[in-house]
Design an enzyme around this catalytic site. Structure first.
Site, PDB file in Angstrom:
ATOM      1  N   ASP A 205       1.827   2.632 -12.578  1.00  0.00           N
ATOM      2  CA  ASP A 205       2.727   2.291 -11.471  1.00  0.00           C
ATOM      3  C   ASP A 205       1.926   2.393 -10.176  1.00  0.00           C
ATOM      4  O   ASP A 205       1.998   3.371  -9.442  1.00  0.00           O
ATOM      5  CB  ASP A 205       3.928   3.235 -11.452  1.00  0.00           C
ATOM      6  CG  ASP A 205       5.005   2.770 -10.496  1.00  0.00           C
ATOM      7  OD1 ASP A 205       4.839   1.690  -9.893  1.00  0.00           O
ATOM      8  OD2 ASP A 205       6.015   3.481 -10.344  1.00  0.00           O
ATOM      9  N   ALA A 206       1.132   1.352  -9.934  1.00  0.00           N
ATOM     10  CA  ALA A 206       0.168   1.358  -8.840  1.00  0.00           C
ATOM     11  C   ALA A 206       0.579   0.471  -7.674  1.00  0.00           C
ATOM     12  O   ALA A 206       0.079   0.629  -6.562  1.00  0.00           O
ATOM     13  CB  ALA A 206      -1.198   0.913  -9.358  1.00  0.00           C
ATOM     14  N   LYS A 207       1.452  -0.504  -7.947  1.00  0.00           N
ATOM     15  CA  LYS A 207       1.947  -1.432  -6.919  1.00  0.00           C
ATOM     16  C   LYS A 207       0.802  -2.051  -6.123  1.00  0.00           C
ATOM     17  O   LYS A 207       0.828  -2.115  -4.898  1.00  0.00           O
ATOM     18  CB  LYS A 207       2.954  -0.733  -5.996  1.00  0.00           C
ATOM     19  CG  LYS A 207       4.169  -0.206  -6.748  1.00  0.00           C
ATOM     20  CD  LYS A 207       5.146   0.492  -5.831  1.00  0.00           C
ATOM     21  CE  LYS A 207       6.358   0.999  -6.605  1.00  0.00           C
ATOM     22  NZ  LYS A 207       6.020   2.132  -7.520  1.00  0.00           N
ATOM     23  N   ARG A 208      -0.211  -2.528  -6.842  1.00  0.00           N
ATOM     24  CA  ARG A 208      -1.341  -3.188  -6.209  1.00  0.00           C
ATOM     25  C   ARG A 208      -0.976  -4.633  -5.873  1.00  0.00           C
ATOM     26  O   ARG A 208       0.103  -5.105  -6.192  1.00  0.00           O
ATOM     27  CB  ARG A 208      -2.567  -3.137  -7.127  1.00  0.00           C
ATOM     28  CG  ARG A 208      -3.058  -1.731  -7.442  1.00  0.00           C
ATOM     29  CD  ARG A 208      -3.460  -0.969  -6.190  1.00  0.00           C
ATOM     30  NE  ARG A 208      -4.292   0.184  -6.490  1.00  0.00           N
ATOM     31  CZ  ARG A 208      -3.900   1.446  -6.445  1.00  0.00           C
ATOM     32  NH1 ARG A 208      -2.659   1.733  -6.120  1.00  0.00           N
ATOM     33  NH2 ARG A 208      -4.742   2.432  -6.714  1.00  0.00           N
TER      34      ARG A 208
ATOM     35  N   THR B  51       2.044  -2.315 -12.261  1.00  0.00           N
ATOM     36  CA  THR B  51       3.020  -2.884 -11.326  1.00  0.00           C
ATOM     37  C   THR B  51       2.282  -3.513 -10.150  1.00  0.00           C
ATOM     38  O   THR B  51       1.296  -2.962  -9.642  1.00  0.00           O
ATOM     39  CB  THR B  51       4.008  -1.826 -10.812  1.00  0.00           C
ATOM     40  OG1 THR B  51       3.285  -0.756 -10.189  1.00  0.00           O
ATOM     41  CG2 THR B  51       4.858  -1.276 -11.953  1.00  0.00           C
TER      42      THR B  51
END
Length: 273
Positions: free
Chosen positions: A94-97, A121
């Site tokens: 869950d890194a939202k890169r 993510t």
């Protein structure tokens, strides 16, 4: 891991539970702080106690980055432990890169090759060339933020762009990306009333659904509007499970909370037949 592998695990375990490993040294049981690596010790205990009740784990990368090199080492040990001992688990970074193409390619390499996560993510705001580098990896999955569970989601995601809400544009346009068959989407449980329209756009894609539990989302509502014939859901619970207790029996308490959700999910899966 392929999508079919994930579906098989869901039916085998009668669960579509994802457990978020949002590990915070200020919240874990105090006796673990004496361990050489308290973050990994906590994660390992949670995983060992709950692995039979869930099909996925989702470390929130910020909770590891916050502790510098020690946090990254704990993250690496956690994913290595999962891949070695519980390879049937679907792992989500869950890194939202999401950045320009060459930068996204480096992020993809870091999480898919070095850390060996199954998925990550991604924030889609920068568009096609920021997403496709992740989609080029075989049997790896890119989970786009579509409609999130936070209050600020209404700032942009539901605003109309050319007559359509922005989150719907994200869904529609992303289907044209090369490698789109490897896409999944984040849709918050607190936005369950939107799921019917989302399913009209992405009828077969898996949805990662945070917000059940501590954030007040309803599992029944999510299943009613979002479940497909192949399930198509990964419902995440983080704080409600991993922080069920701050005592020495924290792992047993987490197991009980996970079992409560798993039993509800089993009922929903039985209704699917």
């Amino acid at each position: 891991m392929t999508t079919q592998d994930l579906i098989e695990q869901i039916h085998k375990k009668k669960s579509f539970l994802c457990i978020g490993l949002d590990t915070d040294l200020d919240k874990i049981p105090s006796h673990l702080l004496n361990e050489e690596d308290p973050i990994f010790s906590f994660n390992k205990a949670i995983i060992d106690a709950t692995h039979h009740l869930c099909v996925a784990y989702k470390p929130n990368i910020a909770f590891y980055e916050a502790y510098g090199i020690k946090g990254w080492q704990a993250l690496e040990k956690t994913i290595d432990y999962l891949n070695k001992h519980y390879p049937e688990q679907f792992t989500i970074a869950d890194a939202k890169r999401g950045d320009i193409g060459n930068t996204s390619a480096r992020y993809a390499k870091a999480f898919f090759e070095d850390l060996a996560f199954d998925s990550i993510t991604i924030a889609p705001y920068m568009g096609k060339d920021s997403v496709e580098p992740f989609l080029s990896f075989k049997n790896k999955h890119t989970i786009l933020l579509a409609l999130t569970s936070n209050v600020g989601a209404f700032d942009f995601q539901t605003k109309k762009v050319g007559g359509n809400e922005l989150y719907k544009e994200v869904l529609e346009v992303s289907k044209t990306y090369e490698g789109a068959e490897n896409l999944m989407y984040v849709v918050g449980a607190t936005k369950a009333e939107y799921l019917s329209e989302i399913r009209e756009i992405v009828p077969k894609s898996f949805l990662l659904v945070p917000g059940v539990g501590a954030q007040g989302g309803s599992l029944k509502e999510v299943c009613k509007y979002g479940m497909t014939k192949e399930v198509g859901l990964l419902v995440n619970s983080s704080r409600g499970i991993i922080y069920a207790s701050d005592g020495k029996e924290f792992a047993i308490a987490a197991q009980k909370k996970a079992e409560e959700l798993q039993m509800q999910m089993q009922e929903e899966l039985n209704n699917l037949k």
